[in-house]
Design an enzyme around this catalytic site. Structure first.
Site, PDB file in Angstrom:
ATOM      1  N   THR A 227       0.870  -1.164   0.000  1.00 32.01           N
ATOM      2  CA  THR A 227       0.000   0.000   0.000  1.00 32.01           C
ATOM      3  C   THR A 227       0.913   1.222   0.000  1.00 32.01           C
ATOM      4  O   THR A 227       1.888   1.283   0.773  1.00 32.01           O
ATOM      5  CB  THR A 227      -1.037  -0.025   1.149  1.00 32.01           C
ATOM      6  OG1 THR A 227      -1.841   1.149   1.058  1.00 32.01           O
ATOM      7  CG2 THR A 227      -0.417  -0.121   2.526  1.00 32.01           C
ATOM      8  N   GLU A 228       0.649   2.149  -0.907  1.00 27.47           N
ATOM      9  CA  GLU A 228       1.651   3.167  -1.233  1.00 27.47           C
ATOM     10  C   GLU A 228       1.911   4.156  -0.104  1.00 27.47           C
ATOM     11  O   GLU A 228       2.867   4.914  -0.155  1.00 27.47           O
ATOM     12  CB  GLU A 228       1.298   3.901  -2.533  1.00 27.47           C
ATOM     13  CG  GLU A 228      -0.022   4.648  -2.542  1.00 27.47           C
ATOM     14  CD  GLU A 228      -1.136   3.808  -3.162  1.00 27.47           C
ATOM     15  OE1 GLU A 228      -1.100   2.567  -3.032  1.00 27.47           O
ATOM     16  OE2 GLU A 228      -2.055   4.397  -3.766  1.00 27.47           O
ATOM     17  N   ASN A 229       1.069   4.134   0.925  1.00 26.61           N
ATOM     18  CA  ASN A 229       1.342   5.001   2.058  1.00 26.61           C
ATOM     19  C   ASN A 229       2.344   4.380   3.031  1.00 26.61           C
ATOM     20  O   ASN A 229       2.514   4.877   4.137  1.00 26.61           O
ATOM     21  CB  ASN A 229       0.044   5.378   2.776  1.00 26.61           C
ATOM     22  CG  ASN A 229      -0.758   4.183   3.198  1.00 26.61           C
ATOM     23  OD1 ASN A 229      -0.994   3.278   2.405  1.00 26.61           O
ATOM     24  ND2 ASN A 229      -1.169   4.143   4.444  1.00 26.61           N
TER      25      ASN A 229
END
Lengths: 220, 238
Positions: free
Chosen positions: A52-54
């Site tokens: 997840t890119e966060n």
């Protein structure tokens, strides 16, 4: 021919089709919304790591009610969990994974996909909308394989698979395969090839409900 | 003697001037330094340019800073959420400027600033409206767009624990933009859930080395933005 609502596969069946095409050992980024369903259908015996890119590799299931951690969220800002063996990292490292070609597959939603695999999924160009892009442009620019999962047509019956996108692009020539409620379609150098039709859907019906030209694989 | 610890959020945001460019950490509520933002509202600095992934929720934190008419421009990747209305309304009425940046480009522009790199080329946004009027260049047959570093005067960052040297560790996905924002500002201001003795953070586990940090303030029970938003709280406190 009138397109009936809920024709073909359900959203969950579409997600299942995508899941079947995710190989064992893949690092996968799932977009917000329908793509998130894919995680529920990975066949037993395959191990897939979700990015997840966060800032998390090894995203687990959505957090149980009462177990939410405000500092453990996914890209859609949902409260999630991390699997044993997960890793946290900062945003520049996260997008190095994306842009640097380290993520194998991403699954995204779409407003439109073109015959050339152009994707429009961030803006309708409506000046009243507040524009927001998030990580979509980085994902399509850097991830090795981009799958799109979407309803075949809009609520007004317009084809989402078009000759040329009329909405602002997210990326050009980036989509590999499209999973809709009516069919699974490969984006190839020679055009859009229908890989699989949903039960009860004929090629002619599909073409009538698709703006872009479709092709059939030759069968022996 | 090095001791970067200050004793109040008011002291922490001292010197933030009108017209400053400020990096604010967080991805949604995770990692958002609400107490530092509220201290900046109390201070009242105006005409700020804010660089942050989102544009705030409800009427607290970053949304409250915008609502208080202190921000003239925001540079971000995703300025709306289900419960953001302050920014969208002001954007539509032309009261605030927006520079929309792909999230990875935003992160790398910040990282580049901290690393002394003035610009770089990225494949993200090529052939899209966000690359309009930007310089492009072809490397090995592929087109890339040039993006500039995002240096700032200040950064406001939330972390989990800090020592007086400014070494930081974070909590889970609240890390997000924190480490790179600490690097990219002239003055980095950090709120830590706890301040620990020097030596208590294992050097192998330090995420932000203290050289990037100027001021630290302990905020031991930081507010949860989503709780405040659900309670319809507003800052200054209603």
């Amino acid at each position: 021919m009138e397109l009936k609502e809920n024709t073909g596969w359900t959203i969950n069946e579409m997600a299942q089709k995508v899941a079947m095409d995710i190989h064992d050992g893949a690092y996968v980024n799932l977009g917000i919304g329908i793509p998130e369903l894919v995680a529920g259908y990975i066949p037993e015996g395959r191990e897939v790591i979700y990015h997840t890119e966060n800032g998390l590799l090894g995203m687990g299931k959505v957090a149980e009610k009462g177990e939410e951690d405000f500092e453990l969220v996914n890209a859609g800002k949902k409260y999630i969990t991390a699997i044993p063996g997960a890793a946290y990292f900062h945003h520049a490292d996260s997008f190095a994974m994306i842009r640097g070609g380290h993520i194998d597959i991403c699954v995204l939603g779409a407003y439109q996909v073109s015959a050339d695999g152009d994707l429009a999924n961030w803006s309708t160009g409506d000046p009243n909308d507040v524009p927001a892009v998030g990580g979509a442009m980085d994902l399509v620019a850097g991830v090795k394989t981009v799958f799109v999962i979407t309803q075949h047509n809009t609520k007004n019956g317009e084809s989402k698979i078009v000759n040329k996108c009329t909405y602002p692009l997210t990326g050009k020539n980036v989509v590999s395969r499209i999973y809709t409620n009516l069919a699974v379609i490969d984006v190839t150098d020679k055009g859009l090839y229908v890989k699989e039709l949903a039960p009860g859907i004929t090629f002619d019906y599909l073409q009538q409900n698709t703006d872009a030209r479709l092709y059939q694989y030759q069968t022996n | 003697m090095i001791n970067k610890v200050v004793h109040s959020t008011k002291e922490a945001v001292a010197g933030i001037f009108d017209g400053a460019t400020i990096l604010i950490s967080g991805f949604g509520e995770a990692g958002s330094p609400i107490e530092l933002i509220h201290a900046l509202i109390d201070k009242g600095s105006k005409d700020l340019t804010v660089i942050s992934n989102n544009a705030g929720s409800g009427n607290v934190g970053l949304a409250a800073l915008i609502e208080n008419r202190q921000v003239k421009k925001i540079i971000c990747s995703f300025p709306r959420t289900a419960i953001s209305f302050v920014f969208p309304e002001m954007y539509r009425s032309g009261e605030i400027e927006l520079e929309l940046v792909p999230q990875g480009t935003l992160a790398e522009r910040i990282r580049a600033a901290g690393a002394g790199i003035p610009a770089f080329y990225t494949p993200a946004s090529v052939n899209t409206p966000l690359a309009d009027e930007k310089e492009t260049r072809i490397f090995k047959g592929k087109t890339y767009v040039m993006e500039h570093a995002l240096n700032a005067d200040f950064s406001l960052v939330k972390c989990h624990a800090a020592d007086k040297y400014g070494n930081l560790i974070y909590n889970k996905t609240a890390r997000n933009f924190g480490p790179i924002m600490c690097m990219a500002a002239k003055t980095t201001i950090v709120q830590a859930r706890k301040i620990v003795e020097v030596g208590q953070i294992d050097p192998e586990c330090v995420i932000t080395p203290g050289i990037f940090v100027k001021r630290i303030v302990e905020v031991s029970n930081p507010a949860d933005e989503s709780v405040l938003v659900a309670e319809k709280r507003r800052y200054p406190w209603n």
